[in-house]
Design an enzyme around this catalytic site. Structure first.
Site, PDB file in Angstrom:
ATOM      1  CG  HIS A 139      -1.924  -1.081   1.229  1.00 64.20           C
ATOM      2  ND1 HIS A 139      -2.834  -1.615   1.980  1.00 64.20           N
ATOM      3  CD2 HIS A 139      -2.173  -1.910   0.231  1.00 64.20           C
ATOM      4  CE1 HIS A 139      -3.447  -2.475   2.084  1.00 64.20           C
ATOM      5  NE2 HIS A 139      -3.287  -2.801   0.636  1.00 64.20           N
ATOM      6  CG  LEU A 384      -5.533  -9.461   3.855  1.00 63.53           C
ATOM      7  CD1 LEU A 384      -6.864  -8.688   3.518  1.00 63.53           C
ATOM      8  CD2 LEU A 384      -5.491 -10.695   3.076  1.00 63.53           C
ATOM      9  CG  PHE A 385       1.350 -10.063   4.664  1.00 63.85           C
ATOM     10  CD1 PHE A 385       1.106 -10.265   6.201  1.00 63.85           C
ATOM     11  CD2 PHE A 385       0.892 -11.103   3.877  1.00 63.85           C
ATOM     12  CE1 PHE A 385       1.004 -11.596   6.537  1.00 63.85           C
ATOM     13  CE2 PHE A 385       0.580 -12.462   4.311  1.00 63.85           C
ATOM     14  CZ  PHE A 385       0.696 -12.540   5.729  1.00 63.85           C
ATOM     15  CB  CYS A 386       0.297  -3.127   4.162  1.00 67.71           C
ATOM     16  SG  CYS A 386      -0.136  -2.612   5.918  1.00 67.71           S
ATOM     17  CB  ALA A 387       0.330  -6.248  -0.407  1.00 69.70           C
TER      18      ALA A 387
END
Ligand code: PLP
Length: 468
Positions: A139, A384-387
């Site tokens: 992100h 979701l690991f900022c993705a």
């Protein structure tokens, strides 16, 4: 008495290495920290969440501690410590420039983080600039371009497809308008390396500039801005073993110096005077200082420079060889567990850094990560690991069953909503990877040994409950 008396012994047993490529890890803080197991006893903490934040290198900590008594304000102070601190701050800039292989006219701007660096560049885009970014980005690379026209490119399934997709998108852009491509060097989800050199060549062929999000690349690989021929590089200190709140944006000076200062204030301004009409006339610096208003984070900057030196002295050839060996052990170990599905965009053979995400058939990822922590002292990450777009694409492509927290048996047809990520680096002992693989195998075959419940949307051990 613990319900699982041999949990500590199991977890601490080191596996001797028979791989000469796997030399000693670099000393990091926290290597002797023990954590309690829900099942009883304590175990050495296995930090396997380097992709979020890596532990500080001991060398970085020592350098910072040695400097701390001499700490002083930079740039404006007349005192000895201010001058010493100014020298150290500006030498750190030169160290980072050398570490990144900067060209003579490049500037190194100190920021707070990769996110801050990319937001700074976004604020410096020339008028009418069009931005091209793959939907697979973190992100921090996906979102800063709020005032630009943005083309979001579909997830490519091979490195060659990434280049072809970018070529196609750039070919149809307005050739009169400036353009910027933003691309990751290594994915924070799959660890896969992106074809940066080829993407840079494609960008330049079409008259566009390119910024490399190197947050996950610089801790693992030698990066050379000139050799990759990218226009800017952004990275964070806390992922480079220097967790003191600084980051870097390095590269071409022109767009940065033509832009309004990122923050307005002291340090960015050369002169300020009242105008005859009552207003204020400001002359801004034309150097990196233009975008470094306010008192800078001297310790954070020095810590980054110290980490750059430490990694260079250790040698990236050796660091990369060691990490490749750990990645190979991890992948071989997980391949023996058919319930584990590793997430990948570019396929099994893609070169990658020590970052890997997966789902486990029949398991809620949060439950699995909680059990790794509570029962084995292993710190990974789930989510979701900022993705979000990337992880959703990867999960939809390979839907997995997903149980409720505390009930590993999945409802038939339910999907994984998130994944588990394991990540490591220069400070990781082999034992941590071995323990992780063993823990995954045991959890899948025997199930969790404790009860878990959902609290604030996360799986946590149910302290009131007995073992499962
Ligand atoms: C690929 C990538 N880019 C950017 C970032 C953002 O870094 P920071 O949070 O330090 O700004 C991260 C953080 O996880 C990342 O993995």
């Amino acid at each position: 008495m613990s319900a699982y008396p041999n949990a500590t012994a199991t977890a601490t047993a080191a596996t001797p290495s028979d791989d000469p490529a796997c030399g000693a890890p670099l000393p990091v803080l926290g290597r002797d920290v023990t954590v309690p197991l829900v099942t009883g006893g304590e175990v050495g903490y296995a930090a396997l969440d380097y992709a979020a934040s890596a532990p500080a290198l001991q060398r970085v900590w020592d350098d910072v501690a040695a400097y701390a008594p001499y700490y002083g304000s930079v740039h404006r102070g007349a005192g000895y410590l201010s001058q010493l601190s100014t020298d150290l701050f500006e030498n750190s800039r030169r160290t980072v420039a050398a570490f990144l292989g900067c060209r003579p006219d490049d500037q190194v701007v100190f920021t707070r983080s990769t996110t801050d660096s990319l937001n700074l560049l976004a604020a410096a885009l020339p008028a009418r600039c069009e931005v091209f970014v793959f939907e697979t980005e973190h992100h921090a690379s996906l979102l800063p371009w709020r005032d630009a026209r943005v083309s979001y490119l579909d997830a490519p399934r091979t490195p060659a497809a990434a280049v072809a997709t970018l070529e196609r998108a750039l070919a149809s852009r307005d050739p009169e308008a400036p353009a910027l491509v933003c691309v990751t060097g290594a994915s924070n989800v799959t660890g896969e390396l992106w074809p940066v050199r080829e993407l840079a060549a494609a960008a330049h062929r079409h008259g566009a500039r390119i910024v490399l999000d190197a947050a996950q690349l610089v801790p693992h690989h030698a990066v050379d801005i000139a050799e990759l021929d990218v226009d800017w590089i952004a990275f964070s200190g806390h992922k480079l073993y220097a967790p003191f709140g600084s980051g870097v944006l390095a590269g071409r000076a022109d767009w940065l110096q033509d832009a309004e200062p990122y923050l307005a204030g002291g340090g960015a301004s050369r002169t300020v005077a009242r105008r005859a009409d009552g207003g204020v006339e400001v002359e801004w610096h034309a150097t990196a200082a233009r975008h470094e208003a306010g008192s800078p984070n001297v310790i954070g900057v020095y810590a980054i420079a110290s980490a750059c030196k430490a990694l260079e002295e250790a040698g990236f050839d050796a660091l990369e060889a060691r990490e490749r060996s750990l990645v190979a052990r991890l992948r071989a170990g997980l391949a023996e567990v058919p319930e584990v599905k590793v997430l990948s965009l570019f396929g099994d053979d893609a070169p990658r850094v020590g970052v890997l995400s997966f789902v486990v058939e029949g398991w809620n990822s949060s439950h699995f990560a909680a059990a790794l922590s509570a029962e084995y002292g292993i710190g990974v990450r789930d989510g979701l690991f900022c993705a979000h777009p990337l992880v959703r694409t990867l999960l939809d492509g390979d839907p997995q069953e997903q149980g409720e927290c505390g009930a590993p048996e999945a409802e038939p047809g339910a999907r994984s909503l998130n994944a588990i990520r394991v990540s490591f680096g220069a400070g990781t002992p082999e034992e941590h990877v071995e323990r992780f693989v063993r823990a995954v195998r045991e959890l899948v075959s025997d199930g969790a040994r404790w009860s878990y419940r959902t609290e604030d949307g996360r799986c946590v051990p149910d302290r009131g409950a007995a073992a499962a």
